[in-house]
Design an enzyme around this catalytic site. Sequence first.
Site, short mmCIF file in Angstrom:
data_model
loop_
_atom_site.label_atom_id
_atom_site.label_comp_id
_atom_site.label_asym_id
_atom_site.label_seq_id
_atom_site.Cartn_x
_atom_site.Cartn_y
_atom_site.Cartn_z
N CYS A 1 -17.67 8.77 -22.47
CA CYS A 1 -17.95 7.94 -21.30
C CYS A 1 -19.32 7.28 -21.47
O CYS A 1 -20.32 7.97 -21.68
CB CYS A 1 -17.92 8.78 -20.02
SG CYS A 1 -18.12 7.74 -18.56
N ASN B 1 -7.29 5.53 -29.89
CA ASN B 1 -7.16 4.98 -28.54
C ASN B 1 -7.89 3.64 -28.44
O ASN B 1 -8.89 3.42 -29.09
CB ASN B 1 -7.75 5.99 -27.53
CG ASN B 1 -7.97 5.43 -26.14
OD1 ASN B 1 -9.09 5.39 -25.64
ND2 ASN B 1 -6.92 4.99 -25.49
#
Length: 250
Positions: A111, A210
């Site tokens: 993050c 991803n």
Amino acid sequence: MGVFAEQYCRRMIVAGIYVQSNVFLAPITGYTDIAFRLLAESYGAGVAFTEMVYVEDLLRGRRRAVESARFDAQEPVRALQLIGGDPSLFRLLCGSPLLSDVEWIDINMGCAIPEIVRSGRGYALVHDLQRASGIIEACKSSGKAVSVKCRPGMDVKERSIQAFARMCEDAGADLLTVHGRPGNQLHEGPVLYDSIADAKACISIPVIANGGIFSEEDAVAMMRQTGADGVMIGRRGLEDSRIFAALTGL
Ligand SMILES: Cc1cc2nc3c(=O)[nH]c(=O)nc-3n(C[C@H](O)[C@H](O)[C@H](O)COP(=O)(O)O)c2cc1C
């Protein structure tokens, strides 16, 4: 059946857990609740992660955190994503009955939201290998499957992925997911396939790729260009969950 389902889709065993496919649903704050995870899993998603849950909030019993960490008996793999920066708090949580339902812990080390990085959580851990390693070891002490989700660097020039990937494996992680966009791009812009390939090349635990997979063609390109062991899908799964069925053939 499409190219991905025929050539790239496979079952996995991760830390002794049977995983029905190598197509995972990404953790998405505000969206990956029980209902949505069950939907993705019914279309063949191998693992569907909860949204990120702060370690401190779970320890304090905050309602939102406790609810986010709940699972349904129908879920094939009960996989919780945790975010935090203090290995001792991870150890406290992992040794407590609060995680008794959880089979798989994913640690958010990707993050890149500035406040989170400034607080020493998320992507900040890519630059603090000692603390990151302590967190992985604390989670592993629970005996559960442990994975890490990270990014290749903060900008396109930064290439810290190999040292980080090796640390994850050495600390005992069972799987690494790389969101291939640099942190300063958050969720937009090109994906650095070569960085994901670099991570895959230097470790022997499975690597899941991803970022930017919006079609079967994107998933096939991701597998071909990175050599990854599987893919993780975020936003396309929200737009149309049947992407999981298209990729898994279920
Ligand atoms: C609204 C939103 C919320 C997200 N929440 C999380 C989260 O809780 N934990 C996490 O690791 N990543 C989170 N992400 C990142 C996604 O897991 C994923 O890495 C990113 O969307 C790239 O995948 P995609 O291009 O397939 O969407 C979030 C992304 C979005 C757009």
